[in-house]
Motif scaffolding. Sequence first.
Motif, PDB file in Angstrom:
ATOM      1  N   TYR A   1      23.652  58.074 -21.991  1.00  0.00           N
ATOM      2  CA  TYR A   1      24.762  57.133 -21.910  1.00  0.00           C
ATOM      3  C   TYR A   1      24.700  56.255 -23.139  1.00  0.00           C
ATOM      4  O   TYR A   1      23.650  56.097 -23.772  1.00  0.00           O
ATOM      5  N   THR A   2      25.830  55.717 -23.504  1.00  0.00           N
ATOM      6  CA  THR A   2      25.929  54.788 -24.619  1.00  0.00           C
ATOM      7  C   THR A   2      26.974  53.741 -24.260  1.00  0.00           C
ATOM      8  O   THR A   2      27.751  53.944 -23.323  1.00  0.00           O
ATOM      9  N   HIS A   3      26.970  52.663 -24.962  1.00  0.00           N
ATOM     10  CA  HIS A   3      27.935  51.603 -24.672  1.00  0.00           C
ATOM     11  C   HIS A   3      29.314  52.024 -25.153  1.00  0.00           C
ATOM     12  O   HIS A   3      29.459  52.694 -26.178  1.00  0.00           O
ATOM     13  N   VAL A   4      30.338  51.629 -24.433  1.00  0.00           N
ATOM     14  CA  VAL A   4      31.715  51.988 -24.775  1.00  0.00           C
ATOM     15  C   VAL A   4      32.088  51.501 -26.181  1.00  0.00           C
ATOM     16  O   VAL A   4      32.883  52.150 -26.868  1.00  0.00           O
ATOM     17  N   LEU A   5      31.502  50.392 -26.641  1.00  0.00           N
ATOM     18  CA  LEU A   5      31.820  49.863 -27.965  1.00  0.00           C
ATOM     19  C   LEU A   5      31.020  50.510 -29.097  1.00  0.00           C
ATOM     20  O   LEU A   5      31.291  50.262 -30.263  1.00  0.00           O
TER      21      LEU A   5
ATOM     22  N   ARG B   1      32.826  57.210 -17.151  1.00  0.00           N
ATOM     23  CA  ARG B   1      32.545  55.858 -17.641  1.00  0.00           C
ATOM     24  C   ARG B   1      32.315  54.970 -16.424  1.00  0.00           C
ATOM     25  O   ARG B   1      32.949  55.159 -15.396  1.00  0.00           O
ATOM     26  N   ALA B   2      31.402  54.022 -16.585  1.00  0.00           N
ATOM     27  CA  ALA B   2      31.092  53.130 -15.467  1.00  0.00           C
ATOM     28  C   ALA B   2      30.422  51.866 -16.001  1.00  0.00           C
ATOM     29  O   ALA B   2      29.870  51.865 -17.100  1.00  0.00           O
ATOM     30  N   THR B   3      30.475  50.821 -15.189  1.00  0.00           N
ATOM     31  CA  THR B   3      29.740  49.600 -15.497  1.00  0.00           C
ATOM     32  C   THR B   3      28.400  49.695 -14.799  1.00  0.00           C
ATOM     33  O   THR B   3      28.332  49.954 -13.596  1.00  0.00           O
ATOM     34  N   GLU B   4      27.340  49.508 -15.565  1.00  0.00           N
ATOM     35  CA  GLU B   4      25.986  49.605 -15.023  1.00  0.00           C
ATOM     36  C   GLU B   4      25.143  48.514 -15.653  1.00  0.00           C
ATOM     37  O   GLU B   4      25.115  48.379 -16.884  1.00  0.00           O
TER      38      GLU B   4
ATOM     39  N   GLY C   1      25.727  45.530 -15.963  1.00  0.00           N
ATOM     40  CA  GLY C   1      26.578  44.642 -16.733  1.00  0.00           C
ATOM     41  C   GLY C   1      27.100  45.214 -18.037  1.00  0.00           C
ATOM     42  O   GLY C   1      27.754  44.518 -18.809  1.00  0.00           O
ATOM     43  N   PHE C   2      26.836  46.487 -18.309  1.00  0.00           N
ATOM     44  CA  PHE C   2      27.277  47.136 -19.539  1.00  0.00           C
ATOM     45  C   PHE C   2      28.326  48.203 -19.229  1.00  0.00           C
ATOM     46  O   PHE C   2      28.173  48.969 -18.276  1.00  0.00           O
ATOM     47  N   GLU C   3      29.376  48.235 -20.045  1.00  0.00           N
ATOM     48  CA  GLU C   3      30.395  49.285 -19.940  1.00  0.00           C
ATOM     49  C   GLU C   3      29.847  50.516 -20.650  1.00  0.00           C
ATOM     50  O   GLU C   3      29.700  50.514 -21.877  1.00  0.00           O
ATOM     51  N   ARG C   4      29.555  51.558 -19.895  1.00  0.00           N
ATOM     52  CA  ARG C   4      28.864  52.719 -20.458  1.00  0.00           C
ATOM     53  C   ARG C   4      29.713  53.981 -20.409  1.00  0.00           C
ATOM     54  O   ARG C   4      30.513  54.169 -19.500  1.00  0.00           O
TER      55      ARG C   4
ATOM     56  N   GLU D   1      22.884  41.268 -26.496  1.00  0.00           N
ATOM     57  CA  GLU D   1      21.944  42.311 -26.901  1.00  0.00           C
ATOM     58  C   GLU D   1      22.199  43.577 -26.090  1.00  0.00           C
ATOM     59  O   GLU D   1      22.338  43.520 -24.862  1.00  0.00           O
ATOM     60  N   PRO D   2      22.239  44.740 -26.751  1.00  0.00           N
ATOM     61  CA  PRO D   2      22.338  45.998 -26.025  1.00  0.00           C
ATOM     62  C   PRO D   2      21.136  46.191 -25.096  1.00  0.00           C
ATOM     63  O   PRO D   2      20.043  45.664 -25.354  1.00  0.00           O
ATOM     64  N   GLY D   3      21.332  46.954 -24.049  1.00  0.00           N
ATOM     65  CA  GLY D   3      20.298  47.189 -23.048  1.00  0.00           C
ATOM     66  C   GLY D   3      18.936  47.570 -23.591  1.00  0.00           C
ATOM     67  O   GLY D   3      17.913  47.036 -23.134  1.00  0.00           O
TER      68      GLY D   3
END
Length: 148
Positions: free
Chosen positions: A109-113, A131-134, A136-139, A31-33
Amino acid sequence: MIRTARPGDRTAVEAVVRAAYAPYVARMGREPGPMGDDYGALIAAGHVRVLEDEAGVAGILVLIPEADALLLDNVALADRARGRGFGRRLVAQAEAEARAAGLKRLRLYTHVLMTENHTLYAHLGFHETHRATEKGFERVFMEKPLAG
């Protein structure tokens, strides 16, 4: 009409968010954040705006004030609201609130995917900052400078 969400809007806000982000679950493998956010707390803090149409809550906007910017934490639309310009209206609302607070930029921010979001936000004047992991999500982090 866009207004600050009230406690009674919580169920409708959560329904819009779940419907808007559900298509991304398979792509992301989780599930997205925004699907896990505490909308009761966000509404109580005054951070949620709702856009209403003839059928009720059609879109939501979550805005988090920061020291030097306004974070556009979430924009989500009900399926029936897509293609009606409501997303642009919600982003314009965020810009107006940032300006009214004397802030010079809007961040998000949005998810890389969620690649379609990258294109949409770029079209609305946002540019990628990093871009960064925050959590647990690649953002993908983006911002838009606001003219006075």
